[in-house]
Design an enzyme around this catalytic site. Structure first.
Site, PDB file in Angstrom:
ATOM      1  NE  ARG A  16       1.152 -37.839 -16.269  1.00  0.00           N
ATOM      2  CZ  ARG A  16       0.547 -36.766 -16.917  1.00  0.00           C
ATOM      3  NH1 ARG A  16       0.607 -35.645 -16.439  1.00  0.00           N
ATOM      4  NH2 ARG A  16       0.512 -36.996 -18.232  1.00  0.00           N
ATOM      5  N   GLY A  17      -0.621 -35.164 -11.903  1.00  0.00           N
ATOM      6  CA  GLY A  17      -1.683 -34.425 -11.519  1.00  0.00           C
ATOM      7  C   GLY A  17      -3.185 -35.048 -12.225  1.00  0.00           C
ATOM      8  CG  ASP A  19      -3.260 -40.765 -13.235  1.00  0.00           C
ATOM      9  OD1 ASP A  19      -4.154 -40.477 -14.162  1.00  0.00           O
ATOM     10  OD2 ASP A  19      -2.118 -41.338 -13.398  1.00  0.00           O
ATOM     11  CB  THR A  20      -3.630 -38.387  -7.712  1.00  0.00           C
ATOM     12  OG1 THR A  20      -2.579 -37.417  -8.161  1.00  0.00           O
ATOM     13  CG2 THR A  20      -3.137 -39.785  -8.097  1.00  0.00           C
ATOM     14  NE  ARG A  21      -3.154 -30.407  -9.457  1.00  0.00           N
ATOM     15  CZ  ARG A  21      -2.487 -30.561 -10.725  1.00  0.00           C
ATOM     16  NH1 ARG A  21      -3.269 -31.262 -11.715  1.00  0.00           N
ATOM     17  NH2 ARG A  21      -1.383 -30.506 -10.793  1.00  0.00           N
ATOM     18  CD  GLU A  83       8.297 -34.031  -9.218  1.00  0.00           C
ATOM     19  OE1 GLU A  83       7.896 -32.999  -9.718  1.00  0.00           O
ATOM     20  OE2 GLU A  83       7.396 -35.005  -9.035  1.00  0.00           O
TER      21      GLU A  83
END
Length: 1063
Positions: A16-17, A19-21, A83
């Site tokens: 989940r971008g 949150d973690t990117r 996904e």
């Protein structure tokens, strides 16, 4: 399956971008890349403008490992959830690996969908389908249950060390063996599941599994998918491509032994020779739990050098061998043999479309042409992939041109793949056998083919079996030799490549090639078989000189062809002459067919059967449908004749008495010889005769008195004749297994009770059905319908026919059957249709499965059916005096019952009947009446019901009962009711079909039971259901006048839990 791909990525990152990117994810991505790992990350790997969903799916399929980074907002993204579903699907279908990483959530939150994960899913409920939600939850549960990495449990939450640990785990997994499989693995999952169920037992024994099937059917793909899925559970594993190495001789075999040892022991061991390798494998692997796949095995000795004995390997080891040769599996002591069959049409269309259109369905304007190609491929994955890939992005004009070319010349790559099996045949005669079948004999009866090939000096008994074992041929249920379309085309292509000029080939079947040969009037010395079945020369006269140079011609089919000229000195080597619609009234006197084995002249103009003077080797003579044929000729010239057919010779009146000299005749067919009034007494001297067909000989009035002398007779068919009685000598036919004799199907009218007595006392010179019939120990089928049998014609000792399985006494005049009927312990079917005077039945045989008394209008009493508790089909339709059916509750295998027109005093179906029923596909019952029983929980006037399944988790759901009162729809007198059960909660629809039924009454009841095994999802309670009824092929509801539904539980829930009745 061909067209295997190499994965483009080693790792697929799911995250989940927001949150973690830019934090953890960037560091993890950089660390993986720095370690030399090829990573897919969706924000920078997708070309602009590309279809993201499809590209993501392909990226997941083409990655070895999926790293799923679960964060607090992961489940808030439908993108991420979809996904995850795809990732899990690839794990289950393709054996892909998943490593879950729990960044700022606990694994239990993912597994049970609690906390923020659960909150996110709850928000999706308002704008997502029940099926979507179900898939997401299932994926979260499944992936959350896998072993993974939880940041809070390692290195006090240090992300740097945590990432290093993940990278080491990934590198370890990537170093393990992983086999690439098909890009579009359509239909693989079911094969893999079934094979793993055979491999994955609690047994510690070493188990050998053989996977066999024709070339290109998908054996290697399936083996690779199984290997990928189960190899992590073994101490060592090895996948060996045996087929590519054995051609190198001992050096190739030594290389395979070294690879086997290296793969399983994880270190290189040098092998000096094959015998040394055998000793090393025995010594080093006897304590190892190993998984070994030998792909494309062809030689027993080579297989032995690699996996010679179970004692070579440790407990729990599994050996898988793929091969085209079933016989190899018999020789290699396989514990389990698994045949890979071709795809269904539905699967085939999907696979073809993935390659031809990059989509599982064809565009609308390509539907018909795609379906025609798929049909021709007969489910062979190799062809579907090769053809689909070739036709990708080609125009309709190119498609049509490709199909026209395919009719003449098969695709090279498919021919070469399939030809491997042909090249592996053991000798020249077996190869010639295959080419004869592919070019001429396909679809023929196996025994007839054997006769032909034996006369040619081949050895069909072993040769045909070798073809079957090599997956080059099959035998269908009619005992006919069958070849896959593309196997046949491969064989024909081998012959076509013999020469550019047709006259220099060994076999001809193409009309254009044959026309070329005929019009040139020269060549053909090498032609051994010529097959012309299309009427392209029907109006054309061809000179016999065309065949003068064909000195080696063995097999000839020239249907519809007109020949003129001398027949002298031609066809001397001929074994088969098939000449349908022959214009000649008799065979020419100068035509000497000394080696002929089969003469087939159906639909020809013969007035008398051909003289057999010069047909000393003839074994089969087929004169079927020669409508001008009046008499048969003298048979003394054909001592080898085994099969003689006059089927449909409607003018035949006389059979020559010399038929007695056909000492080896086993098959004689007079079916449809309507002018034949009698058979010569000499026919009773046919000491080898096994089958005699007299069906529809409408003027045949009697059988010869000495029929009992036909001691080897196994089947006598004489339906639709004028025979009034059977000879007493029939009781001597000790080998008779089937007897069918009857006069027609005229419905008889009931007699008065006084006429019963009169008919019983009436004297007869002879019994219609002689009492000697009870002396037939081998009789399995006895059918004597509409044969004017009275009470005295039914032997009291009927129960002595201990082998009887089928008894049909329909349309006769008796009023009861003997008590000994119950002694027929092997009887499966009893048919008494239209016996107008039948009053009652005795106790039934214990193993009876089908009982029909339809239209027995005097029948008043049935025995308790409990004594025949294996009954599956009951037909009591229009037994208007029948008022009671006892024992239904004990018929747990019952599938169908029709009691329309029976004026039953009470409903024979109670809840207990359905609870006891264990028929796999449920029950269909038709009853007379217009009421819904009160024990049904849901009842309405109309044709649909909505309900909620009660929340009774402790109750075991057994199934659903549908009860509808129906009537004729408009002018229709035949209806097929269908109920549609819709699980609204899970978005699943279940059709429940009745059967075609003639409707002559104002109303009738259709009762159907759908057991729980037919519900795709377990019924747990709380599901919203809608059930409606209509007629099949109609889009409108409304077949039902009244309608009821009942949910069946092992222990009935309290009534208050159900919706109130509305009827």
């Amino acid at each position: 399956m061909g067209n295997l791909y190499s994965p483009r990525y080693e790792v697929f990152l799911s995250f989940r971008g927001k949150d973690t990117r830019a934090t953890f994810l960037d560091h993890l991505y950089k660390g993986l890349c720095d370690a030399g790992i090829t990573v897919f990350r969706d924000d920078d790997e997708l070309p602009r403008g590309e279809d993201i969903a499809r590209s993501l799916h392909e990226a997941i399929e083409e990655s070895k490992i999926s790293l799923v980074v679960f964060s607090k907002n992961y489940a808030s993204s439908k993108w991420c959830l979809n996904e995850l579903v795809k990732i899990l699907e690839c794990k289950e279908n393709l054996g892909k690996l998943i490593i879950p990483i729990y960044y700022d959530v606990d694994p239990s939150e993912v597994r049970h969908q609690t906390g923020l994960i659960g909150d996110s899913l709850a928000k999706h409920e308002s704008n997502s389908s029940p099926e979507q939600l179900r898939k997401w939850r299932a994926a979260l549960t499944a992936v959350g249950s896998l072993s993974g990495f939880h940041l809070q449990n390692h290195f006090n939450g240090s992300e740097v060390k945590f990432i290093e640990m993940i990278i080491q785990e990934v590198l370890g997994k990537l170093n393990e063996k992983y086999m690439d499989i098909a890009r579009h693995p359509v239909g693989i999952k079911s094969h893999v599941s079934e094979l793993i169920s055979k491999l994955w037992t609690v047994s510690s024994d070493v188990i050998n599994v053989g996977i066999w099937g024709m070339g290109g059917v998908g054996k290697t793909t399936i083996a690779k998918a199984v290997f990928n899925q189960i190899s992590p559970y073994f101490d060592g594993s090895s996948f060996l491509d045996v087929g590519s190495q054995v051609s190198r001789g001992n050096s190739g075999l030594v290389a395979l032994q070294e690879k086997l040892l290296k793969d399983t022991l994880r270190k290189r061991i040098e092998v000096s020779c094959v015998d040394h390798g055998i000793q090393l494998i025995k010594q080093r692997l006897q304590s190892k739990k190993a998984l070994i796949v030998l792909d494309d095995g062809t030689d027993v000795e080579k297989i032995y050098s690699l996996v010679g004995g179970k004692h070579w390997f440790g407990p729990g080891s599994r050996i898988i061998i793929t091969t085209r040769d079933e016989h190899l599996l018999k020789c290699s002591t396989g514990d389990v043999k698994y045949e890979v069959k071709c795809m269904t049409e539905k699967e085939g269309l999907q696979l073809f479309c993935w390659h031809a259109f990059k989509n599982p369905l064809p565009p609308e304007d390509f539907v018909e042409i795609s379906e025609s190609l798929v049909t021709y491929a007969q489910g062979l994955p190799l062809a579907l992939e090769v053809w689909g890939s070739f036709l990708y992005r080609r125009s309709m004009v190119e498609w049509k041109s490709f199909i026209e070319r395919l009719k003449q010349i098969p695709h090279d790559s498919i021919v070469e793949k399939l030809r491997i099996s042909y090249d592996g045949l053991p000798d020249h005669t077996t190869k010639e056998t295959f080419l004869d079948i592919a070019c001429f004999l396909e679809g023929w009866d196996k025994e007839d083919v054997s006769k032909v090939l034996s006369s040619c000096g081949f050895f069909p008994e072993i040769g045909i079996n070798v073809l079957i074992e090599k997956s080059l041929a099959t035998i269908n249920e009619s005992n006919q030799l069958s070849l896959h379309n593309l196997i046949r085309d491969m064989g024909r292509e081998i012959v076509r490549r013999e020469s550019k000029y047709p006259g220099d080939r060994s076999r001809l079947w193409d009309p254009d090639d044959i026309r070329d040969l005929i019009t040139r009037h020269k060549g053909g010395e090498k032609v051994e078989a010529l097959k012309l079945v299309e009427p392209v020369f029907k109006d054309m006269c061809v000179s016999t000189k065309v065949f003068s140079e064909m000195k080696n011609l063995r097999l000839l089919q020239i249907d519809h062809l007109t020949l003129q000229g001398s027949f002298k000195d031609i066809f001397k080597e001929l074994r088969v002459l098939s000449w349908h619609d022959c214009h000649l009234e008799h065979l020419p006197s100068d035509l000497h067919l000394d080696k002929l084995v089969i003469l087939d002249v159906k639909h020809s103009s013969f007035k008398e059967s051909p003289s057999t003077k010069h047909l000393r080797c003839l074994k089969i003579l087929d004169l079927s449908y020669c409508e001008s044929l009046v008499r048969t000729s003298d048979f003394t010239g054909s001592p080898m004749l085994e099969k003689l057919l006059f089927r449909g010779c409607s003018s035949l009146t006389e059979v020559h008495s010399s038929i007695e000299y056909l000492e080896v005749l086993v098959y004689l067919d007079f079916t449809g010889c309507k002018k034949l009034k009698g058979l010569p007494e000499s026919i009773c001297k046919l000491k080898s005769l096994e089958k005699l067909y007299l069906n529809d000989c409408t003027n045949l009035q009697q059988l010869p008195a000495d029929m009992g002398n036909l001691r080897l007779l196994t089947a006598l068919y004489a339906m639709g004749t004028s025979i009034k009685q059977l000879p007493v000598s029939c009781g001597l036919l000790k080998n008779l297994q089937l007897l069918e004799v009857g006069n027609g199907c005229k419905i008889l009218q009931p007699k008065s009770r006084l006429s019963f007595i009169s008919s019983f006392l009436a004297s007869k010179d002879h019994d219609i059905l002689p009492s000697s019939i009870i002396n037939l120990p081998s009789l399995e089928v006895l059918k004597v319908p509409f044969f004017n049998l009275c009470q005295r014609d039914i032997p009291n000792c009927l129960g002595r026919l201990f082998s009887l399985e089928v008894l049909d006494l329909s349309g006769n005049n008796f009023h009861s059957l003997p008590l000994t009927l119950s002694h027929l312990s092997k009887l499966k079917t009893l048919c008494l249709y239209g016996c107008p005077n039948l009053l009652m039945l005795p106790n039934l045989p214990c193993n009876l499965e089908e009982l029909c008394t339809r239209n027995c209008r005097s029948l008043e009493m049935l025995p308790d059916l409990s004594c025949a508790n294996r009954l599956q089909l009951l037909d009591f339709c229009d037994c208007s005096r029948l008022v009671e059916i006892r024992g239904l509750e004990n018929l747990k295998y019952l599938k169908y019952m029709n009691a329309i027109g029976c004026m039953l005093r009470k409903n024979p179906l109670a809840e207990g009947f359905f609870k006891a029923n264990s028929a796999l596909n449920g029950v269909n019952v038709f009853l007379h009446g217009d009421e819904i029983p009160s024990w049904l929980s849901y009842r309405v006037v109309g044709s649909s019901i909505s309900l909620i399944v009660p929340q009774y988790m402790e109750q075991e759901f057994l199934g659903m009962i549908v009860w509808a009162i129906c009537g004729p729809q408009g002018e229709h007198c035949v209806g097929t009711p269908i109920a549609i059960i819709t699980d609204l909660t899970n978005g699943i629809e279940y059709p429940l079909f009745g059967v075609d039924i003639a409707v002559r009454y104002e109303s009738y009841a259709w009762v159907s039971y759908m057991p729980r095994r037919h519900f795709k999802r377990p019924i747990k309670g709380g599901e919203k259901m809608m059930v409606s009824i209509k007629e099949h092929h109609s889009s409108k509801e409304g077949l039902g006048k009244k309608f009821g539904v009942h949910l069946l539980f092992a222990t009935s829930p309290k009534r208050k839990s159900f919706l109130p009745s509305r009827l």
